[in-house]
Design an enzyme around this catalytic site. Structure first.
Site: not given
Ligand SMILES: *Cc1c(COP(=O)(O)O)cnc(C)c1O
Length: 433
Positions: A168, A253, A282
């Site tokens: 994700f 990420d 986040k």
């Molecule tokens: C939540 C998330 C994203 C995307 O972040 P948004 O602020 O919702 O666009 C990308 N990578 C990971 C691992 C995430 O958990």
């Protein structure tokens, strides 16, 4: 402070006696009214649990009926420091009174301190600030492609990026192009080419997918949305070796896993691996404003020149003030230590439930994913029952529930929340027996 767990059902301090009385010009006040209006007038791109939050403090939120709930989701880790953390509020108030947005047409006095603090925190040279996590990922994709053409010498238009199944990384058209979740990508084509997906945790599969066009391997050090999937211990080290050998960028990420959640600043620290770039989001905004960033050395981020990438809001002074406060809090505050200490409690207690309605439980730091026995209940049903008992969590992928309480939660509250999980499981077992 002690927030009345025992009174969450009856506490009416917040709502008092307010009633909308059916007057359409007044805002809805009851849970049912809020939900009816929200469902009538918003797009149905989420299926929220039936609770309407009005206030938050620390690990607790209060709904419009005055009921208190223990927040064991914490905005998918965006609220790592808890609701209305005093240090973050002070920094926000201070900045609100000075200047909030300048655009990057000019410098602002929060920018240099923010990028310096974040780069130093993770031992890299440069920061490219954006807003949402998806934008940090998009930034990484652009930078990796540009690096492939300008530095590695991949023929123009042919760069590929290797990603992991179950990933994700966000919701943009390019990012969903390499999702393996049909809900995420189905019906949204045509898709952006240039990605190869191989199973998560399988370094051999990555090795097979690498060729002369490979710009980067993009991976979550722990897969969050997939249900807190911790890869084999040698996975990231083997990816590091492979990327070094093949002249490929390793991009981590850390949007959900980073900034304290696993008990370390970086989830990558658990395997001692230093990737070429980190992506944050986040928690970086302290739960106040969206702040994200790609952080890497000059050899990587140096490929981007004026006009090639950016954002009206990226690097704004309010974001900078929040981001540098988050960095300071991670360095000076008790958050990492809390995540480690309470993570032990969490992992020990989850073992109680394994075999008693929970098929498997995984955890790292203060972060856990449990798979509920589908014969007992769906993940959604579990979450609804936990809500009844004053615990907020969210299901993912059918039968999985993720626990990511704020890193400020007390041990007592954590135990109480897990007691509610035990009670729901016992109740379901009794009903199904
Ligand atoms: C939540 C998330 C994203 C995307 O972040 P948004 O602020 O919702 O666009 C990308 N990578 C990971 C691992 C995430 O958990």
């Amino acid at each position: 402070m002690s927030i009345g767990r025992d009174t969450w059902m009856s506490d009416t301090r917040v709502l008092g006696n307010r009633q909308s009385g059916g007057d359409p010009s007044r805002p809805p006040v009851s849970t049912a009214e809020h939900i009816a209006l929200a469902e009538a007038r918003s797009a149905h791109n989420y299926a929220p649990l039936p609770v309407v939050i009005a206030e938050g403090e620390g690990a607790w939120v209060t709904d419009v009926e005055g009921r208190r709930h223990l927040d064991m989701l914490a905005g998918y880790s965006a609220m790592n420091f808890g609701h209305r953390n005093p240090d973050l509020l002070a920094a926000a108030h201070h900045q609100l009174d000075r200047v909030t947005l300048t655009s990057r047409a000019f410098y602002n006095d929060q920018f240099a301190p923010f990028v310096t603090a974040l780069a130093d925190l993770v031992g890299k040279e440069r920061v490219l600030p954006m807003n949402t996590g998806a934008e940090a990922v998009e930034t990484a994709i652009k930078v990796a492609r540009r690096w492939a053409y300008d530095v590695k010498g991949v023929p123009d238009g042919q760069a590929t990026i290797i990603v992991a199944g179950g990933n994700f990384h966000g919701r943009t058209t390019t990012i969903i192009s390499f999702s393996s979740d049909p809900d995420a990508y189905g019906g949204f084509g045509p898709y952006t080419p240039g990605f190869r997906s191989v199973p998560y945790g399988d370094a051999d599969a990555v090795a097979e997918a690498v060729d002369g066009t490979t710009a980067a391997v993009l991976v979550e050090p722990v897969q969050g949305e997939a249900g807190v999937i911790v890869p084999p211990a040698d996975y990231l080290p083997r990816l590091r070796e492979l990327c070094d050998r093949e002249n490929v960028l390793l991009i981590a990420d850390e949007v959900q896993a980073g900034l304290g959640r696993t008990g370390t600043v970086l989830a990558c620290e658990h395997s001692g691996v230093v990737p070429d770039a980190y992506l944050f989001g986040k928690a970086l905004g302290g739960g106040v404003v969206p702040v994200s960033a790609m952080v890497a050395d000059e050899s990587v981020l140096g490929v981007i020149h004026p006009g090639q990438h950016g954002s009206t809001f990226g690097g704004n002074p309010l974001a900078g003030a929040m981001g540098r406060t988050v960095v300071r809090m991670l360095k000076e505050g008790p958050y990492l230590e809390n995540a480690r200490r309470l993570g032990e409690v969490l992992s020990t207690r989850l073992k109680e439930f394994t075999g008693n309605g929970v098929v498997t439980a995984r955890s790292i730091g203060l972060w856990a994913g449990i798979d509920v026995d589908p014969a007992l209940a769906t993940g959604r049903e579990m979450c609804e029952r936990l809500l009844q008992r004053g615990v907020l969590v969210k299901d993912t992928h059918g039968s999985t529930i993720r626990f990511s309480p704020p890193l400020v939660i007390s041990e007592e509250d954590l135990n109480w929340g897990l007691d509610q999980l035990g009670a729901v499981l016992a109740e379901l077992r009794a009903e199904r027996a």
